[in-house]
Enzyme design. Structure first.
Site, mmCIF file in Angstrom:
data_model
loop_
_atom_site.group_PDB
_atom_site.id
_atom_site.type_symbol
_atom_site.label_atom_id
_atom_site.label_comp_id
_atom_site.label_asym_id
_atom_site.label_seq_id
_atom_site.Cartn_x
_atom_site.Cartn_y
_atom_site.Cartn_z
ATOM 1 N N SER A 112 -13.029 27.980 -26.143
ATOM 2 C CA SER A 112 -13.134 26.869 -27.080
ATOM 3 C C SER A 112 -12.388 26.904 -28.533
ATOM 4 C CB SER A 112 -14.289 26.550 -27.893
ATOM 5 O OG SER A 112 -14.488 25.759 -28.853
ATOM 6 N N TYR A 131 -9.283 -6.448 12.401
ATOM 7 C CA TYR A 131 -8.936 -5.816 11.233
ATOM 8 C C TYR A 131 -9.096 -6.474 10.214
ATOM 9 C CZ TYR A 131 -6.122 -4.775 7.822
ATOM 10 O OH TYR A 131 -4.353 -3.284 6.834
ATOM 11 N N LYS A 185 -16.570 30.940 -28.024
ATOM 12 C CA LYS A 185 -17.443 30.956 -26.791
ATOM 13 C C LYS A 185 -16.571 31.074 -25.609
ATOM 14 C CE LYS A 185 -19.223 27.649 -26.383
ATOM 15 N NZ LYS A 185 -19.927 26.610 -26.393
ATOM 16 N N LYS A 230 -8.493 4.314 2.238
ATOM 17 C CA LYS A 230 -7.400 4.937 1.277
ATOM 18 C C LYS A 230 -7.333 6.410 0.457
ATOM 19 C CE LYS A 230 -3.749 2.825 5.028
ATOM 20 N NZ LYS A 230 -4.520 1.782 4.935
ATOM 21 N N GLU A 255 -18.759 23.665 -14.393
ATOM 22 C CA GLU A 255 -18.861 22.033 -14.542
ATOM 23 C C GLU A 255 -18.673 21.784 -14.136
ATOM 24 O OE1 GLU A 255 -19.551 22.645 -18.649
ATOM 25 O OE2 GLU A 255 -18.707 24.389 -19.030
ATOM 26 N N GLN A 295 -7.124 -1.749 4.091
ATOM 27 C CA GLN A 295 -5.824 -1.216 3.698
ATOM 28 C C GLN A 295 -6.738 -0.695 2.502
ATOM 29 O OE1 GLN A 295 -2.158 -2.761 3.163
ATOM 30 N NE2 GLN A 295 -2.597 -2.602 1.042
ATOM 31 N N SER A 313 0.700 -1.124 -0.001
ATOM 32 C CA SER A 313 -0.105 -0.151 -0.236
ATOM 33 C C SER A 313 0.734 1.489 -0.175
ATOM 34 C CB SER A 313 -1.056 0.234 0.966
ATOM 35 O OG SER A 313 0.012 0.111 2.647
ATOM 36 N N THR A 346 -39.886 27.465 -9.804
ATOM 37 C CA THR A 346 -40.812 26.540 -9.029
ATOM 38 C C THR A 346 -40.255 25.537 -10.286
ATOM 39 O OG1 THR A 346 -42.199 26.532 -8.743
ATOM 40 C CG2 THR A 346 -41.544 27.075 -6.659
ATOM 41 N N HIS A 347 -39.913 24.584 -9.908
ATOM 42 C CA HIS A 347 -39.892 23.747 -11.901
ATOM 43 C C HIS A 347 -39.057 24.621 -12.680
ATOM 44 C CE1 HIS A 347 -43.839 21.214 -10.032
ATOM 45 N NE2 HIS A 347 -43.344 22.496 -9.190
ATOM 46 N N ASN A 372 -16.731 29.374 -21.776
ATOM 47 C CA ASN A 372 -17.481 28.618 -21.273
ATOM 48 C C ASN A 372 -17.180 27.970 -19.733
ATOM 49 O OD1 ASN A 372 -18.517 27.064 -23.491
ATOM 50 N ND2 ASN A 372 -16.218 25.553 -24.021
ATOM 51 N N ASN A 421 -1.879 -2.213 12.794
ATOM 52 C CA ASN A 421 -3.483 -2.425 13.393
ATOM 53 C C ASN A 421 -4.254 -1.056 14.027
ATOM 54 O OD1 ASN A 421 -3.244 -4.425 11.306
ATOM 55 N ND2 ASN A 421 -4.042 -5.984 13.148
HETATM 56 N N1 ARG Z 1 -1.047 -1.154 5.495
HETATM 57 C C1 ARG Z 1 -2.220 -1.879 6.192
HETATM 58 C C2 ARG Z 1 -3.381 -0.411 6.159
HETATM 59 O O1 ARG Z 1 -3.144 0.023 5.751
HETATM 60 C C3 ARG Z 1 -1.573 -1.921 7.850
HETATM 61 C C4 ARG Z 1 -2.104 -2.488 8.363
HETATM 62 C C5 ARG Z 1 -1.850 -4.591 7.954
HETATM 63 N N2 ARG Z 1 -1.778 -4.899 9.195
HETATM 64 C C6 ARG Z 1 -1.693 -6.606 8.901
HETATM 65 N N3 ARG Z 1 -2.307 -7.316 10.395
HETATM 66 N N4 ARG Z 1 -1.727 -6.491 7.596
HETATM 67 O O2 ARG Z 1 -4.751 -1.747 6.130
#
Ligand code: ARG
Length: 466
Positions: free
Chosen positions: A287, A327, A293, A335, A300, A332, A33, A165-166, A295, A120
């Site tokens: 454009s 956990y 144009k 994120k 948007e 993971q 990760s 309205t509408h 824009n 964790n």
């Molecule tokens: N990279 C992991 C996460 O984002 C960290 C925790 C991992 N813990 C484990 N026991 N594999 O969740």
């Protein structure tokens, strides 16, 4: 990523003890990760410094070890911020990258940092710290936008436009009143953001892998060092739930929905057909083929980005759904949606906060548009009611007057008294006081109404809440 990531095999030194063969090279990349969670480095180091400080206080580390660790972590942080840090996929994530770098720097003391904690609780702490920081930035931008809306609403308190309205002309309103409607939506969003911050601000550190730890840790101390209100109550819950991220994304989705509605109106209003406002050139693009144009790209894009934020909310809800305690590696995946929701919301708010004060109203066009479409028809009905006509009969009289206006091409205020009297002899000269746009808006003079004085009063009240 560093060269070492090109290796086809490796044994992860942080947990490789019980393994008899190296991790498959693809699995290593698949499970890593660090490619995205490196963004948590500052929070990760902050959490580790608090953890080491606490371990020294309870006697698990010596003061000398603590000082070495803290200095080492600060050095790692300086390297990262100077762009000198080599992130390695074979070290999986931000936590193990930083720990390995620390150990390389300070030797054996670095290996003691992880005593009494787990990745964790570490990652759960890092994300909460990260999100709390992000919320503070977002809250600042939201505040800037809200202030800009109040300033503009005050400037435009007397400007008359058609209310819809509408998307059909309904009654005249003041432009300031319309802007305050946006303000109220954002005010509720801001409340939701504050709720989210208050609920997430508890420290999971010390929950360790899932059950707590056998060391005599002081969770209240780390909570305080990290600015949390208190430690979380249950270790299993602490390492597993990501409801704070879901809550943030649900705030974000509602906010983006509100911004998308404002965007849509800005797009409509800048069109030649409406011509209600001008956006300065710096918020627009041209454009490549149509030279005429200009824009409204910024609104948007904000409107479009609502979709991706909604997607992140669904991602996180689905990620959490049916997960058994405690956990799981699934988490993971929390994120990237969270980071992107944070980035998107922050940028959209910034764009809006910059753009709103620069809006120029085209008052004449708004006024002309409000005059079309019989926007004071309700005022005529109310006038008849005040003179003793039952509302249903008054509705009928006004309906006939409007039909006459459509046939003759006249607005109600453009008809003569005699013309109006064909439909009701209750109508007298004073009817013209209510048929003007100014009279119509000024008459809605109560809290929440569109009268210019009410808009000014509402702006004053709103300023005290920011
Ligand atoms: N990279 C992991 C996460 O984002 C960290 C925790 C991992 N813990 C484990 N026991 N594999 O969740």
């Amino acid at each position: 990523m560093s060269q070492s990531d090109q290796n086809t095999e490796s044994t992860n030194q942080s947990w490789g003890g019980r393994f008899s063969e190296p991790t498959d090279a693809f699995v290593e990349r698949f499970t890593a990760s660090v490619g995205f969670d490196y963004r948590l480095y500052a929070q990760d180091i902050k959490g580790s410094i608090a953890h080491a400080t606490m371990l020294a206080k309870v006697g698990v580390l010596t003061e000398a070890e603590r000082d070495l660790i803290i200095k080492g972590l600060e050095g790692v942080r300086a390297d990262i911020e100077a762009g000198k840090f080599e992130w390695s996929v074979s070290l999986e994530d931000v936590h193990m990258n930083i720990e390995a770098a620390l150990t390389k720097r300070i030797g054996i003391a670095g290996k003691k940092l992880h005593t009494g904690r787990s990745r964790n609780d570490q990652v759960a702490t890092d994300i909460r710290l990260y999100l709390r920081d992000a919320i503070d930035v977002i809250s600042g931008e939201l505040n800037r936008l809200q202030t800009g809306l109040l300033d503009l609403a005050e400037r435009e308190a007397d400007t008359i436009m058609p209310g819809f309205t509408h998307l059909q002309t309904a009654q005249p309103v003041t432009f300031g009143h319309h802007l305050l409607a946006w303000f109220e939506m954002l005010q509720r969003d801001h409340g939701r953001l504050r709720d989210c911050r208050a609920r997430l601000n508890q420290s999971p550190l010390g929950a360790a892998a899932l059950a707590g730890t056998t060391y005599p840790i002081d969770r209240a101390m780390t909570a305080e060092l990290l600015g949390f209100d208190k430690p979380t109550e249950n270790s299993l819950d602490s390492v597993s739930d990501r409801d704070f991220a879901i809550e943030f994304c649900s705030f974000a989705s509602i906010l983006m929905t509100h911004l998308s509605r404002a965007s849509e109106e800005l797009v409509l209003w800048t069109s030649a057909q409406f011509g209600f406002i001008d956006l300065p050139d710096r918020f627009c693009t041209g454009s490549s083929i149509m030279p005429q144009k200009k824009n409204p790209d910024v609104p948007e894009l904000v409107r479009g980005k609502t979709g991706r934020v909604n997607g992140h909310l669904i991602s996180l809800l689905t990620l959490m759904k049916s997960q058994p305690l405690a956990y799981n590696k699934d988490n993971q995946e929390d994120k990237e949606p969270l980071f992107d929701a944070v980035d998107t919301v922050r940028d959209c708010l910034r764009a809006f906060a910059d753009m709103i004060p620069a809006i120029e109203s085209r008052k004449d066009n708004m006024y002309e548009a409000a005059k079309r479409g019989f926007s004071t028809a309700t005022d005529l009905a109310d006038y008849l009611v005040r003179k003793g006509t039952p509302f249903r009969d008054a509705h009928e009289v006004v309906g006939k007057s409007v039909a006459y206006g459509l046939k003759t091409g006249k607005d109600l205020s453009e008809m003569t008294l005699e013309e109006l009297q064909q439909f009701s002899d209750t109508i007298e000269q004073d009817v013209f006081d209510v048929l003007t746009l100014e009279g119509s808006v000024a008459a809605r003079n109560h809290i929440g109404g569109t009268a210019p004085d009410q808009v000014r009063a509402a702006v004053q009240r709103a300023r005290t809440t920011l």
